[in-house]
Motif scaffolding. Structure first.
Motif, PDB file in Angstrom:
ATOM      1  N   MET A   1       1.400 -12.852  -5.795  1.00 16.57           N
ATOM      2  CA  MET A   1       1.565 -13.739  -7.151  1.00 16.57           C
ATOM      3  C   MET A   1       2.043 -12.870  -8.261  1.00 16.57           C
ATOM      4  SD  MET A   1      -1.623 -15.627  -9.293  1.00 16.57           S
ATOM      5  CE  MET A   1      -2.276 -16.277  -7.965  1.00 16.57           C
ATOM      6  N   ILE A   2       2.821 -13.501  -8.981  1.00 19.15           N
ATOM      7  CA  ILE A   2       3.212 -12.530 -10.074  1.00 19.15           C
ATOM      8  C   ILE A   2       3.000 -13.360 -11.230  1.00 19.15           C
ATOM      9  CG2 ILE A   2       5.181 -11.819 -11.578  1.00 19.15           C
ATOM     10  CD1 ILE A   2       6.707 -11.103  -9.022  1.00 19.15           C
ATOM     11  N   GLU A   3       2.279 -12.853 -12.437  1.00 15.47           N
ATOM     12  CA  GLU A   3       1.810 -13.493 -13.583  1.00 15.47           C
ATOM     13  C   GLU A   3       1.963 -12.409 -14.740  1.00 15.47           C
ATOM     14  OE1 GLU A   3      -2.633 -14.679 -15.195  1.00 15.47           O
ATOM     15  OE2 GLU A   3      -2.236 -15.372 -13.119  1.00 15.47           O
ATOM     16  N   ASN A   4       2.660 -12.961 -15.785  1.00 15.27           N
ATOM     17  CA  ASN A   4       3.092 -12.201 -16.708  1.00 15.27           C
ATOM     18  C   ASN A   4       3.829 -10.810 -16.426  1.00 15.27           C
ATOM     19  OD1 ASN A   4       2.141 -14.224 -18.356  1.00 15.27           O
ATOM     20  ND2 ASN A   4       0.117 -13.326 -18.575  1.00 15.27           N
ATOM     21  N   GLY A   5       4.628 -11.001 -15.444  1.00 16.15           N
ATOM     22  CA  GLY A   5       5.233  -9.653 -14.937  1.00 16.15           C
ATOM     23  C   GLY A   5       4.506  -8.594 -14.371  1.00 16.15           C
ATOM     24  N   LYS A   6       3.379  -9.267 -14.007  1.00 17.11           N
ATOM     25  CA  LYS A   6       2.157  -8.190 -13.391  1.00 17.11           C
ATOM     26  C   LYS A   6       1.972  -8.812 -11.881  1.00 17.11           C
ATOM     27  CE  LYS A   6      -0.055  -6.759 -17.285  1.00 17.11           C
ATOM     28  NZ  LYS A   6      -1.542  -6.726 -18.093  1.00 17.11           N
ATOM     29  N   ARG A   8      -0.530  -8.582  -8.384  1.00 17.51           N
ATOM     30  CA  ARG A   8      -2.264  -8.372  -8.125  1.00 17.51           C
ATOM     31  C   ARG A   8      -2.031  -7.152  -7.050  1.00 17.51           C
ATOM     32  NH1 ARG A   8      -7.083 -11.365  -6.868  1.00 17.51           N
ATOM     33  NH2 ARG A   8      -6.357 -12.846  -8.390  1.00 17.51           N
ATOM     34  N   HIS A   9      -3.083  -6.078  -7.458  1.00 15.07           N
ATOM     35  CA  HIS A   9      -3.257  -5.095  -6.371  1.00 15.07           C
ATOM     36  C   HIS A   9      -4.716  -5.091  -5.996  1.00 15.07           C
ATOM     37  CE1 HIS A   9       1.027  -3.659  -7.106  1.00 15.07           C
ATOM     38  NE2 HIS A   9       0.752  -4.072  -8.240  1.00 15.07           N
ATOM     39  N   THR A  10      -5.100  -4.442  -5.052  1.00  9.51           N
ATOM     40  CA  THR A  10      -6.471  -4.446  -4.820  1.00  9.51           C
ATOM     41  C   THR A  10      -6.712  -2.877  -5.027  1.00  9.51           C
ATOM     42  OG1 THR A  10      -6.092  -5.891  -2.901  1.00  9.51           O
ATOM     43  CG2 THR A  10      -8.234  -4.383  -2.861  1.00  9.51           C
ATOM     44  N   VAL A  11      -7.758  -2.507  -5.603  1.00 10.63           N
ATOM     45  CA  VAL A  11      -8.166  -1.210  -5.981  1.00 10.63           C
ATOM     46  C   VAL A  11      -9.704  -1.172  -5.793  1.00 10.63           C
ATOM     47  CG1 VAL A  11      -8.302   0.209  -7.695  1.00 10.63           C
ATOM     48  CG2 VAL A  11      -6.484  -1.063  -7.745  1.00 10.63           C
ATOM     49  N   TRP A  12      -9.938  -0.193  -4.946  1.00  9.33           N
ATOM     50  CA  TRP A  12     -11.318   0.397  -5.035  1.00  9.33           C
ATOM     51  C   TRP A  12     -11.854   1.057  -5.797  1.00  9.33           C
ATOM     52  CZ3 TRP A  12     -13.944  -2.439  -0.618  1.00  9.33           C
ATOM     53  CH2 TRP A  12     -13.031  -2.951  -0.006  1.00  9.33           C
ATOM     54  N   LEU A  13     -13.060   0.628  -6.171  1.00 16.25           N
ATOM     55  CA  LEU A  13     -13.580   1.629  -7.386  1.00 16.25           C
ATOM     56  C   LEU A  13     -15.135   1.662  -7.002  1.00 16.25           C
ATOM     57  CD1 LEU A  13     -12.229  -0.063 -10.671  1.00 16.25           C
ATOM     58  CD2 LEU A  13     -11.581   2.130  -9.367  1.00 16.25           C
ATOM     59  N   ASN A  34      -8.779  -5.541 -16.502  1.00 20.52           N
ATOM     60  CA  ASN A  34      -7.608  -5.158 -15.947  1.00 20.52           C
ATOM     61  C   ASN A  34      -6.640  -4.333 -17.113  1.00 20.52           C
ATOM     62  OD1 ASN A  34      -8.177  -6.202 -13.214  1.00 20.52           O
ATOM     63  ND2 ASN A  34      -7.182  -8.154 -13.743  1.00 20.52           N
ATOM     64  N   GLU A  35      -6.620  -4.889 -18.340  1.00 16.04           N
ATOM     65  CA  GLU A  35      -6.111  -4.408 -19.242  1.00 16.04           C
ATOM     66  C   GLU A  35      -6.438  -3.039 -19.782  1.00 16.04           C
ATOM     67  OE1 GLU A  35      -5.020  -5.125 -24.157  1.00 16.04           O
ATOM     68  OE2 GLU A  35      -5.992  -6.457 -23.058  1.00 16.04           O
ATOM     69  N   TYR A  36      -7.792  -2.607 -19.523  1.00 15.98           N
ATOM     70  CA  TYR A  36      -8.595  -1.295 -19.863  1.00 15.98           C
ATOM     71  C   TYR A  36      -7.972  -0.472 -18.649  1.00 15.98           C
ATOM     72  CZ  TYR A  36     -12.042   2.128 -20.643  1.00 15.98           C
ATOM     73  OH  TYR A  36     -12.803   3.332 -21.133  1.00 15.98           O
ATOM     74  N   ILE A  37      -8.327  -1.007 -17.636  1.00 13.01           N
ATOM     75  CA  ILE A  37      -7.962  -0.025 -16.360  1.00 13.01           C
ATOM     76  C   ILE A  37      -6.264   0.324 -16.440  1.00 13.01           C
ATOM     77  CG2 ILE A  37      -7.764  -0.143 -13.941  1.00 13.01           C
ATOM     78  CD1 ILE A  37     -10.281  -1.921 -13.571  1.00 13.01           C
ATOM     79  N   GLU A  38      -5.357  -0.521 -16.724  1.00  9.86           N
ATOM     80  CA  GLU A  38      -3.878   0.014 -16.958  1.00  9.86           C
ATOM     81  C   GLU A  38      -3.852   0.908 -18.015  1.00  9.86           C
ATOM     82  OE1 GLU A  38       0.315  -2.141 -17.438  1.00  9.86           O
ATOM     83  OE2 GLU A  38      -1.367  -3.521 -16.854  1.00  9.86           O
TER      84      GLU A  38
END
Length: 133
Positions: A1-6, A8-13, A34-38
């Motif tokens: 799924m692409i939303e606003n040019g982004k 979805r990725h799964t990241v394990w934290l 998500n914005e903060y992580i990017e």
């Protein structure tokens, strides 16, 4: 799924890292976690690139300086050798004059110091011979 040019990725934290994001993203002016992580990923990547560039620049500058300083050292060595030859000639000629007294020698030393200071050390034996004649 692409939303606003982004995408979805799964990241394990770890829970600790996720809690840090939750506690800081609004204070940083980010609207989402998500914005903060990017933003954090871009910042960290930028720091790593800057560190690599800094090391590259240090190596490059170091190489140039070593080359230039090596050439300068060679030049200074040659000039010191030339001065030692001139000094040796002068001492030999001076020693041949047996009538020279120690007080005259001291007067000569003072004159030589003043002359070298005035000329910034740019004299050689030929110049002094011209002055004497």
């Amino acid at each position: 799924m692409i939303e606003n040019g982004k995408n979805r990725h799964t990241v394990w934290l770890t829970d600790e890292a996720w809690n840090m994001v939750g506690g800081e993203y609004k204070a940083d002016g980010c609207s989402t976690q998500n914005e903060y992580i990017e933003k954090a990923i871009r910042f960290y990547t930028g720091c790593r690139k800057a560190d690599r560039n800094e090391r590259y620049l240090i190596d490059a500058i170091s190489g140039v300086l070593e080359t230039r300083l090596g050439a300068l050292g060679d030049r200074i060595g040659k000039l010191l050798f030339k001065m030692a030859v001139e000094e040796s000639m002068m001492m030999r000629l001076l020693a041949m004059d047996e009538s020279l007294t120690f007080s005259e020698l001291e007067h000569l030393r003072k004159w030589a110091i003043q002359t070298v200071r005035k000329t910034d050390g740019g004299l050689n034996f030929d110049d002094i011979l011209r002055i004497q004649q």
